[in-house]
Design a protein around this motif. Structure first.
Motif, PDB file in Angstrom:
ATOM      1  N   GLY A   1      48.788  75.427 -32.709  1.00  0.00           N
ATOM      2  CA  GLY A   1      48.289  76.472 -33.414  1.00  0.00           C
ATOM      3  C   GLY A   1      47.979  77.601 -32.567  1.00  0.00           C
ATOM      4  N   THR A   2      47.019  78.509 -32.938  1.00  0.00           N
ATOM      5  CA  THR A   2      46.918  79.640 -32.252  1.00  0.00           C
ATOM      6  C   THR A   2      45.334  79.452 -31.938  1.00  0.00           C
ATOM      7  N   PHE A   3      44.976  80.039 -30.725  1.00  0.00           N
ATOM      8  CA  PHE A   3      43.581  80.154 -30.470  1.00  0.00           C
ATOM      9  C   PHE A   3      43.217  81.260 -29.611  1.00  0.00           C
ATOM     10  N   THR A   4      42.012  82.074 -29.557  1.00  0.00           N
ATOM     11  CA  THR A   4      41.720  83.040 -28.953  1.00  0.00           C
ATOM     12  C   THR A   4      40.526  82.689 -27.870  1.00  0.00           C
ATOM     13  N   TYR A   5      40.478  83.638 -26.872  1.00  0.00           N
ATOM     14  CA  TYR A   5      39.516  83.231 -25.775  1.00  0.00           C
ATOM     15  C   TYR A   5      39.258  84.394 -25.037  1.00  0.00           C
ATOM     16  N   ASN A   6      38.123  84.634 -24.161  1.00  0.00           N
ATOM     17  CA  ASN A   6      37.819  85.838 -23.153  1.00  0.00           C
ATOM     18  C   ASN A   6      38.448  85.415 -21.886  1.00  0.00           C
ATOM     19  N   GLU A   7      38.967  86.529 -21.000  1.00  0.00           N
ATOM     20  CA  GLU A   7      39.078  86.448 -19.756  1.00  0.00           C
ATOM     21  C   GLU A   7      38.052  86.876 -18.802  1.00  0.00           C
ATOM     22  N   PRO A   8      37.103  86.051 -18.198  1.00  0.00           N
ATOM     23  CA  PRO A   8      35.869  86.590 -17.617  1.00  0.00           C
ATOM     24  C   PRO A   8      36.492  87.203 -16.360  1.00  0.00           C
TER      25      PRO A   8
ATOM     26  N   LEU B   1      41.942  87.632 -25.880  1.00  0.00           N
ATOM     27  CA  LEU B   1      43.189  87.115 -25.541  1.00  0.00           C
ATOM     28  C   LEU B   1      43.578  86.134 -26.694  1.00  0.00           C
ATOM     29  N   LYS B   2      44.985  85.963 -26.765  1.00  0.00           N
ATOM     30  CA  LYS B   2      45.551  84.877 -28.049  1.00  0.00           C
ATOM     31  C   LYS B   2      46.551  84.196 -27.193  1.00  0.00           C
ATOM     32  N   GLN B   3      46.686  82.973 -27.489  1.00  0.00           N
ATOM     33  CA  GLN B   3      48.047  82.059 -27.410  1.00  0.00           C
ATOM     34  C   GLN B   3      48.204  81.172 -28.698  1.00  0.00           C
ATOM     35  N   LYS B   4      49.582  81.445 -28.734  1.00  0.00           N
ATOM     36  CA  LYS B   4      50.172  80.664 -29.912  1.00  0.00           C
ATOM     37  C   LYS B   4      51.000  79.314 -29.381  1.00  0.00           C
ATOM     38  N   VAL B   5      50.454  78.121 -29.713  1.00  0.00           N
ATOM     39  CA  VAL B   5      51.050  77.171 -28.915  1.00  0.00           C
ATOM     40  C   VAL B   5      51.961  76.222 -29.875  1.00  0.00           C
ATOM     41  N   ARG B   6      52.769  75.739 -29.287  1.00  0.00           N
ATOM     42  CA  ARG B   6      53.706  74.555 -30.079  1.00  0.00           C
ATOM     43  C   ARG B   6      54.103  73.423 -29.037  1.00  0.00           C
ATOM     44  N   LEU B   7      53.814  72.354 -29.581  1.00  0.00           N
ATOM     45  CA  LEU B   7      54.094  71.237 -28.590  1.00  0.00           C
ATOM     46  C   LEU B   7      54.774  70.340 -29.240  1.00  0.00           C
ATOM     47  N   GLN B   8      55.792  69.637 -28.628  1.00  0.00           N
ATOM     48  CA  GLN B   8      56.631  68.582 -29.074  1.00  0.00           C
ATOM     49  C   GLN B   8      56.370  67.321 -28.600  1.00  0.00           C
ATOM     50  N   TYR B   9      56.225  66.355 -29.269  1.00  0.00           N
ATOM     51  CA  TYR B   9      55.666  65.027 -28.805  1.00  0.00           C
ATOM     52  C   TYR B   9      56.499  63.890 -29.580  1.00  0.00           C
TER      53      TYR B   9
ATOM     54  N   GLY C   1      57.120  71.983 -24.795  1.00  0.00           N
ATOM     55  CA  GLY C   1      56.077  72.929 -25.055  1.00  0.00           C
ATOM     56  C   GLY C   1      56.346  74.593 -24.960  1.00  0.00           C
ATOM     57  N   ARG C   2      55.860  75.330 -25.894  1.00  0.00           N
ATOM     58  CA  ARG C   2      56.065  76.815 -25.921  1.00  0.00           C
ATOM     59  C   ARG C   2      54.614  77.494 -25.980  1.00  0.00           C
ATOM     60  N   ILE C   3      54.572  78.616 -25.236  1.00  0.00           N
ATOM     61  CA  ILE C   3      53.346  79.429 -25.548  1.00  0.00           C
ATOM     62  C   ILE C   3      53.816  80.935 -25.937  1.00  0.00           C
ATOM     63  N   ASN C   4      53.373  81.258 -27.031  1.00  0.00           N
ATOM     64  CA  ASN C   4      53.797  82.574 -27.627  1.00  0.00           C
ATOM     65  C   ASN C   4      55.470  82.466 -27.941  1.00  0.00           C
ATOM     66  N   GLY C   5      55.723  81.183 -28.048  1.00  0.00           N
ATOM     67  CA  GLY C   5      57.369  81.355 -28.252  1.00  0.00           C
ATOM     68  C   GLY C   5      58.262  81.014 -27.095  1.00  0.00           C
ATOM     69  N   ASP C   6      57.682  81.234 -25.937  1.00  0.00           N
ATOM     70  CA  ASP C   6      58.296  81.149 -24.586  1.00  0.00           C
ATOM     71  C   ASP C   6      58.241  79.735 -23.856  1.00  0.00           C
ATOM     72  N   LYS C   7      59.372  79.396 -23.383  1.00  0.00           N
ATOM     73  CA  LYS C   7      59.192  77.817 -22.274  1.00  0.00           C
ATOM     74  C   LYS C   7      58.294  78.250 -20.952  1.00  0.00           C
ATOM     75  N   TYR C   8      58.292  79.620 -20.668  1.00  0.00           N
ATOM     76  CA  TYR C   8      57.527  79.980 -19.525  1.00  0.00           C
ATOM     77  C   TYR C   8      56.336  80.759 -19.816  1.00  0.00           C
ATOM     78  N   PHE C   9      55.185  80.916 -19.352  1.00  0.00           N
ATOM     79  CA  PHE C   9      54.093  81.661 -19.729  1.00  0.00           C
ATOM     80  C   PHE C   9      53.612  82.394 -18.174  1.00  0.00           C
ATOM     81  N   THR C  10      53.603  83.709 -18.464  1.00  0.00           N
ATOM     82  CA  THR C  10      53.043  84.541 -17.401  1.00  0.00           C
ATOM     83  C   THR C  10      51.533  84.722 -17.282  1.00  0.00           C
ATOM     84  N   ASP C  11      50.711  84.450 -16.544  1.00  0.00           N
ATOM     85  CA  ASP C  11      49.329  84.718 -16.434  1.00  0.00           C
ATOM     86  C   ASP C  11      48.888  86.197 -16.265  1.00  0.00           C
ATOM     87  N   PHE C  12      47.807  86.600 -16.455  1.00  0.00           N
ATOM     88  CA  PHE C  12      47.391  87.952 -16.243  1.00  0.00           C
ATOM     89  C   PHE C  12      47.451  88.373 -14.646  1.00  0.00           C
TER      90      PHE C  12
END
Length: 225
Positions: A82-89, A97-105, A139-150
């Motif tokens: 699913g998708t969730f939002t959050y603040n980056e302190p 900020l927003k992350q769209k997550v897909r996890l395979q189990y 798993g994918r975050i925002n459609g990608d297998k790799y995620f780059t943080d801020f």
């Protein structure tokens, strides 16, 4: 004579046990809608922001230990997220900020099915309760297998999440006898994840009390033979 009677009793009891124990094996497909229950202290402002539609399926095994009672398990593939939002302190005045997550189990249900007597010709209702053990395979975050943080750190998306999950399962449906050993069923089930599957915000970023848990509603359609 006593030994002969005892042997007859044991043989009859064994035959009755074998007759009452029946295994039904089948296949199912499960379209589903899942979401991530995201919670945190107000400083991080984690919140659910969308659902994920997907389709899974696999093997169903029902082992009957009574006429209307069965231990139900199997092996199935499913996608959750699913998708969730959050603040980056760490970023002053950061927008949400927003992350769209897909996890395979890969999942193994450990449940009990309770069947009614026939409510119509060759038709029974069933109720299913128990748990589900899940192993993360991708798993994918925002459609990608790799995620780059801020802060420009890049990691595999699946490494942000716990390698396993455990949840409760409850469902109900209807089963129809097509032939001597062929049945079709249709039902709906709810999967309630119990574990916090987040590893990134908790372990890497050291956010306090952030929790992300799986939720899923599935339509279960299948054939047993």
């Amino acid at each position: 004579m006593k030994k002969a009677l005892l042997a007859l009793v044991l043989l009859t009891g064994g035959a009755a046990t074998t007759a009452s124990a029946q295994v039904e094996i089948g296949l199912k497909v499960s379209p589903s809608v899942s979401s991530l229950a995201a919670t945190s202290p107000p400083a991080y402002n984690f919140d659910k922001d969308g659902s994920l539609a997907s389709i899974g399926g696999g093997l169903v095994v029902d082992y009957f230990f009574g006429q209307n009672y069965a231990f139900s398990t199997g092996l199935q593939l499913t996608s959750k997220g699913g998708t969730f939002t959050y603040n980056e302190p760490a970023i002053t005045g950061s927008p949400l900020l927003k992350q769209k997550v897909r996890l395979q189990y890969v999942e193994v249900p450990v449940t009990v099915k309770l069947f009614t007597n026939e409510v119509a010709t060759d038709v029974k209702l069933y109720f299913q309760v128990g748990g589900v053990v899940s192993g993360l395979t991708g798993g994918r975050i925002n459609g990608d297998k790799y995620f780059t943080d801020f802060n420009a750190e890049t990691k595999r998306s699946r490494s942000h999440f716990l390698f396993a999950d455990f949840g409760l399962l409850g469902g109900t449906g209807v089963e129809y006898q097509l032939g001597q050993s062929t049945k079709v069923f249709a039902g709906v089930s709810y999967h309630h994840g119990l574990l916090n599957v987040d590893r990134f915000f908790d372990n890497t970023r050291k956010y306090n009390d952030v929790s992300i848990k799986n939720r899923e509603i599935a339509l279960d359609l299948g054939l047993k033979f």
